[in-house]
Scaffold this active site. Structure first.
Site, PDB file in Angstrom:
ATOM      1  N   SER A   1      -8.094   4.530  -0.039  1.00  0.00           N
ATOM      2  CA  SER A   1      -7.351   5.722  -0.473  1.00  0.00           C
ATOM      3  C   SER A   1      -5.862   5.542  -0.726  1.00  0.00           C
ATOM      4  O   SER A   1      -5.237   6.459  -1.258  1.00  0.00           O
ATOM      5  CB  SER A   1      -7.550   6.850   0.522  1.00  0.00           C
ATOM      6  OG  SER A   1      -8.787   7.451   0.293  1.00  0.00           O
TER       7      SER A   1
ATOM      8  N   LYS B   1       1.539  12.543   2.484  1.00  0.00           N
ATOM      9  CA  LYS B   1       0.163  13.021   2.306  1.00  0.00           C
ATOM     10  C   LYS B   1      -0.113  14.122   3.313  1.00  0.00           C
ATOM     11  O   LYS B   1       0.326  14.042   4.470  1.00  0.00           O
ATOM     12  CB  LYS B   1      -0.797  11.841   2.504  1.00  0.00           C
ATOM     13  CG  LYS B   1      -2.265  12.168   2.215  1.00  0.00           C
ATOM     14  CD  LYS B   1      -3.133  10.923   2.360  1.00  0.00           C
ATOM     15  CE  LYS B   1      -4.597  11.201   2.045  1.00  0.00           C
ATOM     16  NZ  LYS B   1      -5.440   9.987   2.190  1.00  0.00           N
TER      17      LYS B   1
ATOM     18  N   SER C   1      -8.225   8.976  -1.810  1.00  0.00           N
ATOM     19  CA  SER C   1      -7.939  10.369  -1.540  1.00  0.00           C
ATOM     20  C   SER C   1      -6.446  10.709  -1.597  1.00  0.00           C
ATOM     21  O   SER C   1      -6.094  11.882  -1.695  1.00  0.00           O
ATOM     22  CB  SER C   1      -8.492  10.760  -0.171  1.00  0.00           C
ATOM     23  OG  SER C   1      -7.870   9.997   0.851  1.00  0.00           O
TER      24      SER C   1
HETATM   25  N1  GLN Z   1     -13.309   6.995  -1.126  1.00  0.00           N
HETATM   26  C1  GLN Z   1     -13.632   6.587   0.207  1.00  0.00           C
HETATM   27  C2  GLN Z   1     -14.312   7.739   0.909  1.00  0.00           C
HETATM   28  O1  GLN Z   1     -14.578   8.693   0.278  1.00  0.00           O
HETATM   29  C3  GLN Z   1     -12.387   6.177   0.943  1.00  0.00           C
HETATM   30  C4  GLN Z   1     -11.535   7.317   1.303  1.00  0.00           C
HETATM   31  C5  GLN Z   1     -10.312   6.907   2.080  1.00  0.00           C
HETATM   32  O2  GLN Z   1      -9.895   5.756   2.059  1.00  0.00           O
HETATM   33  N2  GLN Z   1      -9.783   7.854   2.805  1.00  0.00           N
HETATM   34  O3  GLN Z   1     -14.605   7.701   2.049  1.00  0.00           O
END
Ligand code: GLN
Length: 486
Positions: free
Chosen positions: A178, A79, A154
Site C-alpha cells: 500500500s 494517511k 490503499s
Molecule cells: N492490497 C492489499 C490488500 O488489500 C495490500 C493493502 C495494504 O498494503 N494495506 O490487502
C-alpha cells in the site's frame, strides 16, 4: 500552477533556511493547490488548513531562531489511519467517520517534534484493505496522471496528494504493497521499511505482523530525510526493533560499483503488461551501467504461494484486530435497539463496507476450530519458507529488483467486481511484507503516459542500500522530474 508547492523537501529547506521563503508562504501555496485540484483528485479526507497555518507560523519562528531540522516548516499529508490528536482519523470507514483520537501516533509525534506542517489526512481504502482507494467508504481518489484511473491503494490519497503538489510529502502504511503500489501508480518514491524499523504505535491496525509505516516523497533524497525522522525504536510498540538508525542521507551515492543485484524471474509474472516488463529490464540495464553486477537468473520459487499465504494471514489478523469495533468502545454505534447483541451486529453491519466484511469472514473462517491447522498454521509455515528463500538470496545479492506492479494504473471501476483481479495487482509487493524485508518503489518509466514503478528489495535493516541504489538510478534518469499536468 503554484511552483512552490512542487518543491522537494531538500529544495524547500534551502529556501526556508536562508529565509528566501517562509513556511507560511509555502503552506499557503499548498493550500491554494489543494483548492485548485481537490475537486478533481479527492485525495484528502480532511483538510487541516487552520492547524497548518498555526504550525507554519510556529515553524517560521523556529527557522528564525536557527533551530532547524530538514523537515521544519514543510507541509505534508498523513494517511488517515494514523492517529492525530484532536484531528479526525477515519480510516476511510463509516465505523470511524467521527473518531477524534485523544493521542498522536509515534510517527506523528516525531514529525511534530521536527516542526512539520499538517495540511490534511489522506484518503485510503477502508481500513487499508484494497489497491485503488475504491474501497474508501467516503469517496474514490483519482490519479493525477489520468483522472479516469485509480491512484493505487490503499495509501492512494497520500500518493495522489504528493504527485499533485497538495503536500510536499506524505506518510503511508504498507501491509501488502500500500505504499509502493500507489507510489508506482503516481510516479513518486515510496518506501516500506523493514518490519520493526518504524513504530506502529497509533497506526490503526489492519494485519499487525505485516503493517509498516513509510514515506511517500517526490524523490529519493526526500525519502531518506523522512525516514531519518520517523525510524527508530519505540517502547510503546513491542515489535519495534532497538537498532541504531543511521543518517540515511549519507548513503546517497551515484556509483553502484561492487553492488550485486539479483532479478527474480517469478516477479515477471504471467499476464504482466509487456511495457512494464520492458521498462524494468531497461532500468536494470541502467543499474548495470552504473556499476552494479546483475544476475538475471535468480529464482524464488515459493513466491507463487505468496498471494495465497497473504490472503490467509492478513484477513486472519484483520478479523482479530477489527473485533474491537463493537459500537461500545470506538466510533459508530447503532443505537436503535434495546438488545446489546443486536446493537453490536447492526453496528458492524452498517459500519463496515463490503471488502472489510469479506476479510473478516475469510479470517474468521481460517482461524476457526478445525480449519486453523489446515489454513492459518499452514500459511504460517509457508511464510517461513518464503522468508528463508529471501534470506538465502541475500547471502548472494545486496538487492533484488522487480516491477512494483504488473500493470500501469487501471481504470476506476475496472476491477471492482472481481476481488481476485484486484488482489493480483499486489502480487509483486505482498511477498516482501510476508518476509518482513524492506523495499522501495521509484519511478522507472511510462507507458502511454501512465507511470511504471521499479521495486528494489533489500535484506532486513538495509534501507541505506535501497536508498543508495534508488538514488543512483534517479540521478541517471529523469522520470522523477516529470509531473502530471493537472
Ligand atoms: N492490497 C492489499 C490488500 O488489500 C495490500 C493493502 C495494504 O498494503 N494495506 O490487502
Amino acid at each position: 500552477m503554484t511552483n512552490q508547492a512542487r518543491l522537494t523537501i531538500h529544495d524547500a529547506h534551502q529556501l526556508l533556511r536562508t529565509r528566501q521563503l517562509s513556511s507560511v508562504e509555502l503552506t499557503e501555496a499548498c493550500l491554494e493547490r489543494i483548492r485548485q485540484v481537490e475537486p478533481d483528485i479527492q485525495a484528502l479526507v480532511t483538510v487541516t488548513d487552520e492547524i497548518a497555518r498555526e504550525q507554519a507560523k510556529k515553524a517560521d519562528q523556529l527557522l528564525a531562531s536557527g533551530d532547524v531540522n530538514p523537515l521544519t516548516g514543510i507541509p505534508m499529508v498523513i494517511k488517515d489511519n494514523m492517529c492525530t490528536e484532536g484531528i479526525k482519523t477515519t480510516c476511510s470507514s463509516k465505523m470511524l467517520e467521527n473518531f477524534i483520537p485523544p493521542y498522536d501516533a509515534t510517527v506523528v509525534e516525531k514529525l511534530k517534534a521536527c516542526g512539520v506542517v499538517f495540511v490534511g489526512k489522506g484518503n485510503m481504502d477502508e481500513f487499508a484493505m484494497g489497491s485503488s482507494t475504491e474501497n474508501s467508504a467516503l469517496f474514490t481518489t483519482h490519479n493525477p496522471w489520468d483522472l479516469s484511473r485509480v491512484p493505487g491503494g490503499s495509501s492512494g490519497g497520500s500518493a495522489a496528494a504528493v504527485a499533485a503538489g497538495e503536500g510536499i510529502f506524505a506518510l503511508g502504511s504498507d501491509t501488502g504493497g500500500s505504499i509502493r503500489q500507489p507510489a508506482g501508480f503516481c510516479s513518486i518514491t515510496g518506501l516500506k521499511p523493514t518490519y520493526g524499523r518504524v513504530s506502529r504505535y497509533g497506526l490503526i491496525a489492519f494485519a499487525s505482523s505485516l503493517d509498516q509505516i513509510g514515506p511517500l516523497t517526490q524523490d529519493v533524497t526526500d525519502c531518506a530525510l523522512v525516514l531519518n525522522a520517523i525510524a527508530g525504536y519505540d517502547r510503546r510498540d513491542s515489535t519495534s526493533v532497538p537498532q541504531p538508525t543511521p543518517d540515511y542521507t549519507q548513503y546517497l551515492a551515484s556509483n553502484l560499483k561492487g553492488l550485486k543485484i539479483g532479478v527474480p524471474r517469478e516477479y515477471f509474472v504471467e499476464g504482466m503488461q509487456p511495457e512494464v516488463a520492458a521498462a524494468i529490464r531497461t532500468a536494470i540495464n541502467k543499474l548495470e551501467e552504473l556499476g552494479a553486477s546483475i544476475d538475471w537468473e535468480v529464482s524464488l520459487p515459493h513466491t507463487r504461494h505468496a498471494l495465497a499465504v497473504y490472503y490467509i494471514i492478513a484477513p486472519s489478523e484483520a478479523s482479530a484486530n477489527l473485533a474491537r469495533y463493537d459500537g461500545v468502545k470506538y466510533g459508530f454505534s447503532y443505537q436503535d435497539t434495546d438488545n446489546m447483541w443486536q446493537a453490536m451486529e447492526k453496528t458492524r453491519q452498517y459500519g463496515f463496507g463490503a471488502e472489510v466484511k469479506r476479510r473478516i469472514m475469510l479470517g474468521t473462517y481460517a482461524l476457526s476450530a478445525g480449519y486453523y491447522d489446515a489454513y492459518y498454521l499452514k500459511a504460517q509455515k509457508v511464510r517461513t519458507i518464503i522468508r528463508t528463500e529471501f534470506d538465502q538470496a541475500f547471502e548472494k545479492y545486496d538487492a533484488l529488483v522487480t516491477p512494483t506492479s504488473p500493470t500501469v494504473p487501471f481504470q476506476i471501476g475496472e476491477k471492482m467486481d472481481d476481488p481476485v483481479q484486484m488482489y493480483l495487482s499486489d502480487v509483486c509487493t505482498l511477498p516482501i511484507n510476508i518476509a518482513g524485508v524492506p523495499a522501495i518503489s521509484i519511478p522507472a518509466g511510462f507507458a502511454d503516459g501512465l507511470p511504471i514503478g521499479m521495486q528494489i528489495i533489500g535484506k532486513p535493516f538495509s534501507e541505506e542500500t535501497l536508498l543508495k541504489t534508488a538514488y543512483a538510478y534517479e540521478q541517471a534518469t529523469d522520470w522523477h522530474k516529470r509531473k502530471p499536468e493537472i
